[in-house]
Structure formats: C-alpha cells, structure tokens
Design a protein around this motif. Structure first.
Motif, PDB file in Angstrom:
ATOM      1  N   ARG A  57      44.739  -4.310  55.767  1.00 31.75           N
ATOM      2  CA  ARG A  57      44.585  -5.900  55.984  1.00 31.75           C
ATOM      3  C   ARG A  57      45.829  -6.236  56.542  1.00 31.75           C
ATOM      4  O   ARG A  57      46.251  -7.095  57.378  1.00 31.75           O
ATOM      5  CB  ARG A  57      44.496  -6.360  54.744  1.00 31.75           C
ATOM      6  CG  ARG A  57      42.836  -6.460  54.232  1.00 31.75           C
ATOM      7  CD  ARG A  57      42.476  -7.301  53.100  1.00 31.75           C
ATOM      8  NE  ARG A  57      43.146  -6.951  51.989  1.00 31.75           N
ATOM      9  CZ  ARG A  57      42.740  -6.057  50.886  1.00 31.75           C
ATOM     10  NH1 ARG A  57      41.558  -5.558  51.267  1.00 31.75           N
ATOM     11  NH2 ARG A  57      43.478  -5.730  49.779  1.00 31.75           N
ATOM     12  N   ALA A  58      47.163  -5.727  55.987  1.00 35.11           N
ATOM     13  CA  ALA A  58      48.413  -5.993  56.281  1.00 35.11           C
ATOM     14  C   ALA A  58      48.621  -5.179  57.686  1.00 35.11           C
ATOM     15  O   ALA A  58      49.239  -6.121  58.487  1.00 35.11           O
ATOM     16  CB  ALA A  58      49.410  -5.052  55.332  1.00 35.11           C
ATOM     17  N   ILE A  59      48.096  -4.441  58.007  1.00 38.17           N
ATOM     18  CA  ILE A  59      48.519  -3.916  59.600  1.00 38.17           C
ATOM     19  C   ILE A  59      47.777  -4.750  60.605  1.00 38.17           C
ATOM     20  O   ILE A  59      48.282  -5.217  61.682  1.00 38.17           O
ATOM     21  CB  ILE A  59      47.771  -2.269  59.767  1.00 38.17           C
ATOM     22  CG1 ILE A  59      48.823  -1.349  58.924  1.00 38.17           C
ATOM     23  CG2 ILE A  59      47.727  -2.046  61.198  1.00 38.17           C
ATOM     24  CD1 ILE A  59      47.818  -0.195  58.999  1.00 38.17           C
ATOM     25  N   ILE A  60      46.607  -5.370  60.298  1.00 33.66           N
ATOM     26  CA  ILE A  60      45.825  -6.005  61.185  1.00 33.66           C
ATOM     27  C   ILE A  60      46.817  -7.410  61.331  1.00 33.66           C
ATOM     28  O   ILE A  60      46.752  -8.181  62.468  1.00 33.66           O
ATOM     29  CB  ILE A  60      44.544  -6.593  60.576  1.00 33.66           C
ATOM     30  CG1 ILE A  60      43.655  -5.201  60.805  1.00 33.66           C
ATOM     31  CG2 ILE A  60      43.827  -7.561  61.638  1.00 33.66           C
ATOM     32  CD1 ILE A  60      42.471  -5.287  60.143  1.00 33.66           C
ATOM     33  N   VAL A  61      47.118  -8.099  60.166  1.00 34.44           N
ATOM     34  CA  VAL A  61      48.147  -9.507  60.274  1.00 34.44           C
ATOM     35  C   VAL A  61      49.389  -9.149  61.110  1.00 34.44           C
ATOM     36  O   VAL A  61      49.556  -9.865  61.712  1.00 34.44           O
ATOM     37  CB  VAL A  61      48.248  -9.764  59.006  1.00 34.44           C
ATOM     38  CG1 VAL A  61      48.931 -11.081  59.001  1.00 34.44           C
ATOM     39  CG2 VAL A  61      47.024 -10.331  58.378  1.00 34.44           C
ATOM     40  N   ALA A  62      50.040  -8.169  60.668  1.00 31.34           N
ATOM     41  CA  ALA A  62      51.261  -7.699  61.218  1.00 31.34           C
ATOM     42  C   ALA A  62      51.293  -7.403  62.743  1.00 31.34           C
ATOM     43  O   ALA A  62      52.207  -7.593  63.295  1.00 31.34           O
ATOM     44  CB  ALA A  62      52.167  -6.684  60.314  1.00 31.34           C
ATOM     45  N   GLN A  69      44.758  -9.350  72.504  1.00 30.75           N
ATOM     46  CA  GLN A  69      45.064  -9.111  70.921  1.00 30.75           C
ATOM     47  C   GLN A  69      44.056  -9.609  69.846  1.00 30.75           C
ATOM     48  O   GLN A  69      43.770  -9.204  68.888  1.00 30.75           O
ATOM     49  CB  GLN A  69      46.434  -9.806  70.867  1.00 30.75           C
ATOM     50  CG  GLN A  69      47.620  -9.031  71.403  1.00 30.75           C
ATOM     51  CD  GLN A  69      47.927  -7.661  70.764  1.00 30.75           C
ATOM     52  OE1 GLN A  69      47.145  -6.842  70.401  1.00 30.75           O
ATOM     53  NE2 GLN A  69      49.226  -7.558  70.407  1.00 30.75           N
ATOM     54  N   ARG A  70      43.477 -11.005  70.424  1.00 31.28           N
ATOM     55  CA  ARG A  70      42.625 -11.544  69.389  1.00 31.28           C
ATOM     56  C   ARG A  70      41.373 -10.773  69.339  1.00 31.28           C
ATOM     57  O   ARG A  70      40.933 -10.534  68.245  1.00 31.28           O
ATOM     58  CB  ARG A  70      42.175 -12.943  70.015  1.00 31.28           C
ATOM     59  CG  ARG A  70      43.327 -14.144  69.903  1.00 31.28           C
ATOM     60  CD  ARG A  70      42.719 -15.262  70.100  1.00 31.28           C
ATOM     61  NE  ARG A  70      42.198 -15.552  71.448  1.00 31.28           N
ATOM     62  CZ  ARG A  70      43.170 -16.011  72.670  1.00 31.28           C
ATOM     63  NH1 ARG A  70      44.344 -16.197  72.071  1.00 31.28           N
ATOM     64  NH2 ARG A  70      42.667 -16.137  73.498  1.00 31.28           N
ATOM     65  N   ALA A  71      40.748 -10.061  70.432  1.00 29.91           N
ATOM     66  CA  ALA A  71      39.611  -9.145  70.387  1.00 29.91           C
ATOM     67  C   ALA A  71      39.816  -7.899  69.329  1.00 29.91           C
ATOM     68  O   ALA A  71      39.063  -7.577  68.679  1.00 29.91           O
ATOM     69  CB  ALA A  71      39.347  -8.839  71.686  1.00 29.91           C
ATOM     70  N   ARG A  72      41.145  -7.325  69.623  1.00 25.11           N
ATOM     71  CA  ARG A  72      41.336  -6.173  68.864  1.00 25.11           C
ATOM     72  C   ARG A  72      41.452  -6.572  67.396  1.00 25.11           C
ATOM     73  O   ARG A  72      40.978  -5.810  66.553  1.00 25.11           O
ATOM     74  CB  ARG A  72      42.422  -5.511  69.534  1.00 25.11           C
ATOM     75  CG  ARG A  72      42.481  -5.005  70.845  1.00 25.11           C
ATOM     76  CD  ARG A  72      43.498  -4.266  71.244  1.00 25.11           C
ATOM     77  NE  ARG A  72      43.210  -3.420  72.438  1.00 25.11           N
ATOM     78  CZ  ARG A  72      44.211  -3.010  73.171  1.00 25.11           C
ATOM     79  NH1 ARG A  72      45.556  -2.971  73.013  1.00 25.11           N
ATOM     80  NH2 ARG A  72      44.194  -2.341  74.426  1.00 25.11           N
ATOM     81  N   ARG A  73      42.085  -7.629  67.071  1.00 28.30           N
ATOM     82  CA  ARG A  73      42.396  -8.020  65.866  1.00 28.30           C
ATOM     83  C   ARG A  73      41.008  -8.339  65.049  1.00 28.30           C
ATOM     84  O   ARG A  73      40.606  -8.122  63.938  1.00 28.30           O
ATOM     85  CB  ARG A  73      43.127  -9.360  65.773  1.00 28.30           C
ATOM     86  CG  ARG A  73      43.119  -9.887  64.142  1.00 28.30           C
ATOM     87  CD  ARG A  73      44.230 -10.977  64.143  1.00 28.30           C
ATOM     88  NE  ARG A  73      44.631 -11.418  62.835  1.00 28.30           N
ATOM     89  CZ  ARG A  73      45.776 -11.809  62.504  1.00 28.30           C
ATOM     90  NH1 ARG A  73      46.653 -12.380  63.440  1.00 28.30           N
ATOM     91  NH2 ARG A  73      45.712 -12.536  61.184  1.00 28.30           N
ATOM     92  N   ALA A  74      39.842  -8.903  65.788  1.00 36.36           N
ATOM     93  CA  ALA A  74      38.762  -9.114  65.181  1.00 36.36           C
ATOM     94  C   ALA A  74      37.983  -8.132  65.143  1.00 36.36           C
ATOM     95  O   ALA A  74      37.360  -7.746  64.279  1.00 36.36           O
ATOM     96  CB  ALA A  74      37.868 -10.183  65.997  1.00 36.36           C
ATOM     97  N   MET A  75      37.883  -6.967  66.098  1.00 45.64           N
ATOM     98  CA  MET A  75      37.311  -5.759  65.900  1.00 45.64           C
ATOM     99  C   MET A  75      37.669  -4.867  64.967  1.00 45.64           C
ATOM    100  O   MET A  75      36.693  -4.538  64.044  1.00 45.64           O
ATOM    101  CB  MET A  75      37.201  -5.100  67.300  1.00 45.64           C
ATOM    102  CG  MET A  75      36.630  -3.743  67.307  1.00 45.64           C
ATOM    103  SD  MET A  75      37.730  -2.549  66.747  1.00 45.64           S
ATOM    104  CE  MET A  75      38.927  -2.439  68.080  1.00 45.64           C
ATOM    105  N   LEU A  76      39.077  -4.824  64.678  1.00 48.19           N
ATOM    106  CA  LEU A  76      39.563  -3.985  63.501  1.00 48.19           C
ATOM    107  C   LEU A  76      39.189  -4.638  62.175  1.00 48.19           C
ATOM    108  O   LEU A  76      39.055  -3.824  61.249  1.00 48.19           O
ATOM    109  CB  LEU A  76      41.052  -3.628  63.533  1.00 48.19           C
ATOM    110  CG  LEU A  76      41.469  -2.816  64.963  1.00 48.19           C
ATOM    111  CD1 LEU A  76      42.970  -2.972  65.034  1.00 48.19           C
ATOM    112  CD2 LEU A  76      40.914  -1.408  64.758  1.00 48.19           C
ATOM    113  N   GLY A  77      38.883  -5.744  62.263  1.00 44.04           N
ATOM    114  CA  GLY A  77      38.964  -6.617  60.958  1.00 44.04           C
ATOM    115  C   GLY A  77      37.347  -6.302  60.380  1.00 44.04           C
ATOM    116  O   GLY A  77      36.937  -6.360  59.409  1.00 44.04           O
ATOM    117  N   GLU A  78      36.576  -5.886  61.347  1.00 44.53           N
ATOM    118  CA  GLU A  78      35.162  -5.647  60.967  1.00 44.53           C
ATOM    119  C   GLU A  78      34.614  -4.084  60.537  1.00 44.53           C
ATOM    120  O   GLU A  78      33.908  -3.807  60.198  1.00 44.53           O
ATOM    121  CB  GLU A  78      34.153  -5.743  62.069  1.00 44.53           C
ATOM    122  CG  GLU A  78      34.204  -7.244  62.835  1.00 44.53           C
ATOM    123  CD  GLU A  78      33.235  -7.434  63.942  1.00 44.53           C
ATOM    124  OE1 GLU A  78      33.039  -6.348  64.406  1.00 44.53           O
ATOM    125  OE2 GLU A  78      33.289  -8.530  64.502  1.00 44.53           O
TER     126      GLU A  78
END
Length: 352
Positions: free
Chosen positions: A100-105, A114-123
């Motif tokens: 969770r910290a990595i995705i935010v940071a 960046q938005r697409a990668r953040r959303a993808m990794l969050g899943e």
C-alpha cells in the motif's frame, strides 16, 4: 583516355563507398562519447538511483574499473533494504502494508500512465511489494551479493507463494506494463523461484497478434515495443551477456516488420532498446541498427549535448535513461562485461 578516366572515377567512388561505413561508425562512436562526457560531468548532481543506473551500464559496456565505486555504493543501500524487508517478512501484514505504501509513494496520478499503473497494482494485493523485492534480489544476484544476505530463503520462499502466473499473463497487466512483465518472468527464473518464461511469452503474443499491432494507439504501441525488447534485455541479464538469436527470432522479426513505424512513432528510448535487442542477439549488421544510430545522432541537441525528450525536455536527470541507452548503442564494442561482482568488497558481511 576517356575509359581510363571513367575507371578512375569508378574506383574512387567504390573506395568512398567502402570507407563510408567506417567513417560513419567513427562519427557515431564520437557522438556517444560526447553524450557520456556531458553525463560524467553532471553525475554527482544526479540522484543515487540515476548514478547507479548509469554506472552499472557503463561498467557492463566498457569493463572499466572506475565504475565499480558507484556500483559499490549502490550495493550497500541494496543490502540494507533487503535485510530490512527480510526481517519484515517475519511480521504478519508487513508485505501488505509495504504494498500500500509503495503504490501511494511511487505512483502519482499526474499522468494517464501513472494512474493506470496505480489502479492496476492496487488490484493485485501484495504484488507491488513482491515486484520490488524480486528486483532487489536479482540486483544482488547480478553483483554476487546473495551470499551476504542472511535468511534469503525467507524472501525466496515468499516470492514462490505469489501467484505470478496469474499476474504476468493477465491481458490487462500486459497492456499496461509489458516490459516489467518480461523482466519479472526472467528474474523469477534467474533466482530459481519458477520458470514462467514461455507462458509469459505466449500470453504476450496472444495479447498482441500482428493484425492488432497496426491499430494500437501510440501509448500502447510503445508499450508493445518495450515489452518486445525486454524479452531480449532481461535474457541478457541486463547487458551482461549476448543472447541466443534463435530463441528471440520472433522478437527480431516483429521489430524488423515495424522498421518504418519504429523510426516514426517510437521515442528515442525505445528506438535505442530496439537497436540493443539486435546488438544483444549479435545482429549489429542489421539495417535497423544503422537507422537507429543515425536517428540518435541526429536527435542530439547541440546546446545541451544530449538527446532531449520527445517534448523537448533537456533535463539531465529526466534524460539519463534515454541518453545512457543511446551511449550504449552508439559506442557498442561487441563485448559485454558481467557484474561487477562486488562479493570481494563486501566479504566482511557475507553470511557464515
């Protein structure tokens, strides 16, 4: 007399044609050296990660011992981070919290990518942490440092429990992160965790059949190209050895078909990696390598001495990746240097 004059002209032109490739390569090598000189002067002003990235590739390109120092500084940071994570893995919830910290940071929401990668990794639960751990372990292996890690089996055992097959063959993941997908398949194999190389290659080729490539927008077209090149680059252990051209014939054939679009639509970073794919496969004589070299030389900005971004940005930090790749393509010596092996420098830390 006329026949003699004509023969002299033909011989002169033939001589020029024979000399031209050598003269052109000299110009290209000089261009690579000139870019390198700009970065060498600026290197102390760049971040530690940029310095590591540059020094690692220059060592593998040249084998010059002067690049070992920056690699050694990086290795100390690398081992410290790995040791912290290995200790942390003994704590319940550590990997999830780190993810969770990595995705935010690490993934802002400023750009579409960046938005697409953040959303993808969050899943994908703990994948964000697992990816970082995998990368650092491979870096340690590249530098001969795995023996210096206590309880490395804990980290490798953790990676073995991650559902990498589902993640790395998922079409949505491939469509956003193709280069990383190729990298991670090879990293897992290098560490002996699991071998998903053929499954990932098959998933990549299913996702990007030839008849679909022509209709890709620029963003996904570049993602596809990056993915293609990284099957070769990852297999080379990131410029430490040549690869078998037969294993990657499908990559080289796909790139060859795309020559015109690579030169027209790809960024300088991707063009350089395309050339490196052929160089790593021992195909320096391929026409596309020459075309890319010409394009890279032409792209150098006379004022800054480096290759700016596609939008004209000339910052040294932002351009380090692009320009060190250009240096490698333009200076390519034909021989690569593995490592550097830093196990001797860190002998005191090695596990007993």
């Amino acid at each position: 007399m006329k026949k003699l004059f004509s023969l002299m002209i033909v011989l002169a032109l033939t001589g020029c044609a024979a000399m031209e490739p050598y003269e052109e390569r000299d110009v290209q090598r000089d261009a690579g050296l000139a870019i390198q000189e700009v970065y060498e002067r600026a290197l102390p002003t760049l971040s530690e990660n940029k310095q590591r990235h540059f020094a690692q590739r220059l060592y593998r390109l040249t084998g010059e011992q002067r690049w070992r120092a920056l690699n050694y500084v990086y290795s100390e940071r690398l081992l410290a981070r790995l040791e912290k994570d290995i200790v942390g893995l003994a704590e319940p919830g550590y990997a999830a919290a780190r993810s969770r910290a990595i995705i935010v940071a690490d993934y802002s929401q400023l750009t579409t990518k960046q938005r697409a990668r953040r959303a993808m990794l969050g899943e994908w639960g703990e994948i964000a942490f697992a990816r970082g751990l995998l990368f650092r372990l491979v870096q340690a292996e590249y530098h001969g440092l795995l023996p210096a890690l206590e309880d490395q089996e804990r980290a490798l055992g953790y990676l073995a429990k991650i559902d990498w097959a589902a993640f790395l063959t998922d079409p949505a993941v491939i469509g956003i992160y193709a280069a990383q997908v190729a990298n991670q398949a090879y990293f897992l194999h290098q560490l002996g965790v699991m071998d998903l190389r053929r499954e990932v290659e098959a998933a990549f080729r299913r996702h990007y059949p030839p008849d679909r490539v022509a209709g890709l927008d620029d963003a996904e077209y570049r993602n596809w190209l990056y993915g293609l090149t990284h099957f070769v680059i990852a297999d080379s252990r990131y410029y430490q050895r040549k690869v078998d051209p037969e294993v990657h014939a499908w990559v080289l054939e796909a790139l060859e078909r795309e020559t015109a679009d690579i030169l027209a639509r790809a960024t300088a970073d991707i063009q350089a990696e395309v050339a490196l794919a052929f160089l790593l496969a021992g195909r320096e004589d391929h026409p596309l390598v020459g075309r890319v070299r010409e394009a890279l030389v032409a792209a150098v900005d006379p004022a800054s001495g480096i290759i700016p971004s596609a939008t004209g940005e000339k910052g040294l930090a932002g351009g380090e990746h692009r320009n060190v790749l250009a240096i490698m393509v333009l200076r390519w010596p034909g021989r690569l240097h593995p490592g550097p092996d830093l196990s001797d420098a860190l002998g005191g830390r090695s596990a007993e």
